[in-house]
Design an enzyme around this catalytic site. Structure first.
Site, mmCIF file in Angstrom:
data_model
loop_
_atom_site.group_PDB
_atom_site.id
_atom_site.type_symbol
_atom_site.label_atom_id
_atom_site.label_comp_id
_atom_site.label_asym_id
_atom_site.label_seq_id
_atom_site.Cartn_x
_atom_site.Cartn_y
_atom_site.Cartn_z
ATOM 1 N N GLU A 1 13.254 11.391 -3.397
ATOM 2 C CA GLU A 1 14.435 11.905 -2.690
ATOM 3 C C GLU A 1 15.545 12.379 -3.640
ATOM 4 O O GLU A 1 16.718 12.056 -3.469
ATOM 5 C CB GLU A 1 14.983 10.839 -1.730
ATOM 6 C CG GLU A 1 14.048 10.556 -0.580
ATOM 7 C CD GLU A 1 14.637 9.629 0.481
ATOM 8 O OE1 GLU A 1 15.759 9.112 0.291
ATOM 9 O OE2 GLU A 1 13.955 9.411 1.504
ATOM 10 N N GLU B 1 7.962 -1.069 -0.947
ATOM 11 C CA GLU B 1 9.125 -0.902 -1.817
ATOM 12 C C GLU B 1 9.757 -2.263 -2.067
ATOM 13 O O GLU B 1 9.708 -3.156 -1.216
ATOM 14 C CB GLU B 1 10.161 0.034 -1.165
ATOM 15 C CG GLU B 1 11.398 0.255 -2.040
ATOM 16 C CD GLU B 1 12.368 1.283 -1.463
ATOM 17 O OE1 GLU B 1 13.391 1.563 -2.117
ATOM 18 O OE2 GLU B 1 12.101 1.797 -0.364
ATOM 19 N N GLN C 1 7.882 1.036 6.355
ATOM 20 C CA GLN C 1 7.110 0.463 5.265
ATOM 21 C C GLN C 1 6.029 -0.445 5.830
ATOM 22 O O GLN C 1 5.770 -0.399 7.030
ATOM 23 C CB GLN C 1 8.057 -0.285 4.327
ATOM 24 C CG GLN C 1 9.005 0.654 3.613
ATOM 25 C CD GLN C 1 9.815 -0.028 2.533
ATOM 26 O OE1 GLN C 1 9.584 -1.169 2.166
ATOM 27 N NE2 GLN C 1 10.810 0.689 2.024
ATOM 28 N N GLU D 1 7.052 9.330 3.647
ATOM 29 C CA GLU D 1 7.899 8.369 4.365
ATOM 30 C C GLU D 1 8.074 8.887 5.784
ATOM 31 O O GLU D 1 8.575 9.994 5.979
ATOM 32 C CB GLU D 1 9.273 8.184 3.709
ATOM 33 C CG GLU D 1 9.259 7.423 2.405
ATOM 34 C CD GLU D 1 10.665 7.097 1.910
ATOM 35 O OE1 GLU D 1 11.567 6.862 2.759
ATOM 36 O OE2 GLU D 1 10.855 7.081 0.678
ATOM 37 N N ASN E 1 14.190 4.431 -2.811
ATOM 38 C CA ASN E 1 15.428 4.459 -3.586
ATOM 39 C C ASN E 1 15.373 3.502 -4.769
ATOM 40 O O ASN E 1 15.980 3.746 -5.812
ATOM 41 C CB ASN E 1 16.612 4.118 -2.689
ATOM 42 C CG ASN E 1 16.860 5.159 -1.618
ATOM 43 O OD1 ASN E 1 16.280 6.235 -1.644
ATOM 44 N ND2 ASN E 1 17.718 4.836 -0.664
#
Length: 504
Positions: A176, A30, A354, A295, A75
Site C-alpha cells: 500500500e 499480519e 486476515q 487484501e 502496514n
C-alpha cells in the site's frame, strides 16, 4: 406481495472464463492484534504443538482450504526488519510497531511462519519492506530464504537450524505504498522506480520469481488508475501481478448497498485490468499483467464496531479489528468470492484478510477454544468446490435499486466445472432481503444428471453470529425442492442467502 420473477442463465462448456488458479483462495497473516500471538501461535496452549502452533487453529485452517498465505504485512511490513525474526528466539529483539502502536516480540518470525504454512498445506507469499528499507534488504532476505548454502546469509540460515531453503516463489514489492498512512509512503513515480530496481535485482538472483507490484489501496483513492499507470510504466516487464485491496462494510443502515458490494469489486477488477492493458499497449509489450487481490474482506473500519487503535499504547498483541461477523456479512463475503471467480482470467492470487482473530473467519480465545465465524462457511465451500474452469454466467435477473450502486441484479452467480469429474458447482447469492428468488439454469453439453447438494447459508435473523457461547449458531443447511429435469436446473434461493449447488 406478487411472486418474484425468475432469474435465469445458461451454462455451456464452450463458453468459459478461465481455469481457477488455486491461489485465488489465499489468506493473510499480519503481525497485527492477535492474528499471530494467541491466534495461530500460542506456546503453552493445551493444543499447542512442539513449535507453539495451535493445532486446533491448524485444523480449522486446513478445513477452510487456504492456499497462498501472505506475510508479514500489511502496514506492519513497512517498518519491519526481517532479521529480527530469525535465529534463537531468546536473542530476538523487542521492537515498537508504529503501524499498530504495539510492541512486537519477534518470537514468531520466518522459520515459524514457514512451519505454519507447511503444516497448513499452503504456500508462502512474502511481503518486502519497501517503506523504510529497499533493494539491499530485499536481496539479503532473498539470499537468506532461498539460496542453498555457501554464502554468509544462506549459511546463517543453516546455522539457525534450517538446512533446506524455504524456496519462496511469490513476493510482494511492498504494501500500500500509495497510502499516506503507510510508513515510508511514496509517490507513484518514486515507488515505480523502487519497485523496478528491486524486481530487476531480485531477478538477477532468480529470474523465475513471481513478483507483485503495489497497486492502489482502493478504487476510491484520488490517485487510482494514475498510480497503476505510472508504476507499471516503470516496472511492467519486471513484475507479474499488480495488487488490489478492498474492504466493505454496512454504513448508515444501507443494507441493500452493502449486499451489492461486489458491484464495486467487479468494477475495480475490470478498471485495473484495463489500465494494465493500456500500459502494455503503450509499451508494445506482449506480456499480460495479472491481478493479485491480496487484501479483501468485510471490515467495519469506519463504523467503530471494532477497535482500530489499542486502548494501551505499545501493548503486546492487543485485541484489534476483531469483527464478529453476521449472516449478512457472510452473504456479502460469498458475493465477493463470486466476483473473484467471475474474473479468474485476470485474478490469479487473492488473500482474504486476515486468517485468525483480525477481521477473520476464525476466532480464538487465549488458552481457550477456536471457532468458525459465519464467513468461514462460504470461503470453505468455494475453496473446496470452486476448483476447475469457471463457466461464463450472464444472468437475466430481476433488479432492484440501491442507494450507492443504482440498479443491480438480485442474482449474483458463477459456476465452476471440475474438468476431471465433469461435475459443476453453482455459487449464487440472492441479494433480496425479504423475497425468495426462483432460479432456472439451462444446461448445454455438460452431461449432468442430478443434484448432489444444495447448501444454503441464511437465517431468519440476519444479524445472527457465531460466538464463544454459541460457536455453531450459524451453519449451512440443505435446501429443499432443488431439481434437475430435462436439462434445466430449478431452485429457489432463500432471501439474503449464499447458495452452493453441486451438480453431478
Amino acid at each position: 406481495m406478487s411472486p418474484q420473477p425468475t432469474a435465469r442463465f445458461t451454462l455451456d462448456p464452450a463458453f468459459a472464463v478461465s481455469e481457477v488458479d488455486p491461489r485465488l483462495f489465499g489468506s493473510f497473516v499480519e503481525h497485527l492484534g492477535r492474528c499471530v500471538y494467541t491466534g495461530i501461535y500460542e506456546p503453552g496452549h493445551p493444543s499447542a504443538d512442539a513449535d507453539g502452533l495451535r493445532t486446533d487453529v491448524l485444523e480449522l485452517v486446513r478445513e477452510l482450504g487456504v492456499t497462498a498465505i501472505r506475510y508479514p504485512g500489511g502496514n506492519f511490513v513497512s517498518g519491519y526488519k526481517w532479521e529480527d525474526g530469525v535465529g534463537p528466539q531468546e536473542r530476538r529483539p523487542r521492537r515498537l510497531d508504529p503501524a499498530w502502536r504495539s510492541t512486537e516480540t519477534n518470537q514468531f518470525g520466518l522459520a515459524e511462519f514457514a512451519g505454519f504454512v507447511r503444516k497448513a498445506g499452503g504456500e508462502p507469499m512474502m511481503a518486502l519492506n519497501l517503506g523504510t528499507r529497499g533493494v539491499a534488504e530485499a536481496l539479503e532476505l532473498l539470499e537468506y530464504a532461498n539460496h542453498p548454502g555457501g554464502t554468509e546469509l544462506s549459511d546463517r540460515r543453516i546455522a539457525h537450524g534450517v538446512q533446506d531453503p524455504y524456496n519462496i516463489r511469490l513476493w510482494c514489492l511492498g504494501n500500500e505504498m500509495d497510502g499516506p498512512w503507510q510508513t515510508g509512503h511514496k509517490t507513484a513515480a518514486e515507488y515505480g522506480r523502487l519497485a523496478a530496481e528491486t524486481a530487476r535485482a531480485m531477478r538477477q538472483i532468480d529470474p523465475d520469481l513471481e513478483l507483485v507490484a503495489c497497486g492502489s489501496s482502493g478504487q476510491s483513492m484520488e490517485t487510482f488508475a494514475a498510480w497503476e499507470a505510472t508504476v507499471l510504466q516503470e516496472c511492467y516487464d519486471l513484475v507479474d501481478h499488480i495488487s488490489l485491496h478492498a474492504y466493505y462494510e454496512e454504513l448508515d443502515g444501507d443494507r441493500d448497498s452493502f449486499l451489492a458490494s461486489a458491484v464495486d469489486t467487479e468494477s475495480f477488477i475490470e478498471n485495473v485490468a484495463a489500465t494494465c492493458d493500456h500500459v502494455g499497449a503503450r509499451l508494445k509489450s506482449k506480456k499480460r499483467i495479472n491481478l493479485s487481490f491480496d487484501e479483501w474482506n468485510v471490515w467495519y473500519m469506519r463504523s467503530g464496531r471494532s477497535p482500530v487503535t489499542p486502548p494501551e499504547d505499545w501493548a503486546e498483541a492487543p485485541r484489534l479489528l476483531e469483527d464478529h461477523y453476521t449472516v449478512t456479512d457472510a452473504v456479502v463475503l460469498g458475493s465477493l468470492l463470486i466476483a473473484l471467480l467471475r474474473h479468474a482470467d485476470r485474478v490469479k492470487v487473492a488473500c482474504l484478510a486476515q486468517l485468525v482473530n483480525v477481521i477473520a473467519p476464525i476466532l480464538t480465545e487465549p488458552g481457550g477454544p477456536a471457532w468458525r465465524q459465519t464467513t468461514f462457511h462460504p470461503f470453505a465451500q468455494a475453496s473446496r468446490h470452486g476448483r476447475g474452469t469457471v463457466l461464463d454466467v450472464r444472468p437475466d435477473s430481476p433488479r432492484h435499486t440501491t442507494r450507492q450502486y443504482g440498479e443491480v441484479d438480485l442474482l449474483h452467480a458463477t459456476a465452476v466445472r471440475d474438468e476431471t469429474s465433469g461435475a459443476v458447482t453453482v455459487f449464487a447469492v440472492n441479494r433480496s432481503r425479504n423475497a425468495p428468488l426462483p432460479l432456472e439454469v439451462t444446461l448445454h453439453g455438460l452431461g449432468l444428471t442430478g443434484v448432489a447438494e444444495h447448501s444454503v447459508l441464511a437465517d431468519s435473523d440476519p444479524d445472527a453470529r457465531n460466538t464463544f457461547q454459541e460457536p455453531e449458531r450459524v451453519t449451512p443447511h440443505p435446501a429443499t425442492g432443488t431439481a434437475l429435469d430435462g436439462g434445466t436446473l430449478r431452485a429457489t434461493l432463500e432471501p439474503m442467502s449464499w447458495n452452493m449447488i453441486r451438480l453431478t
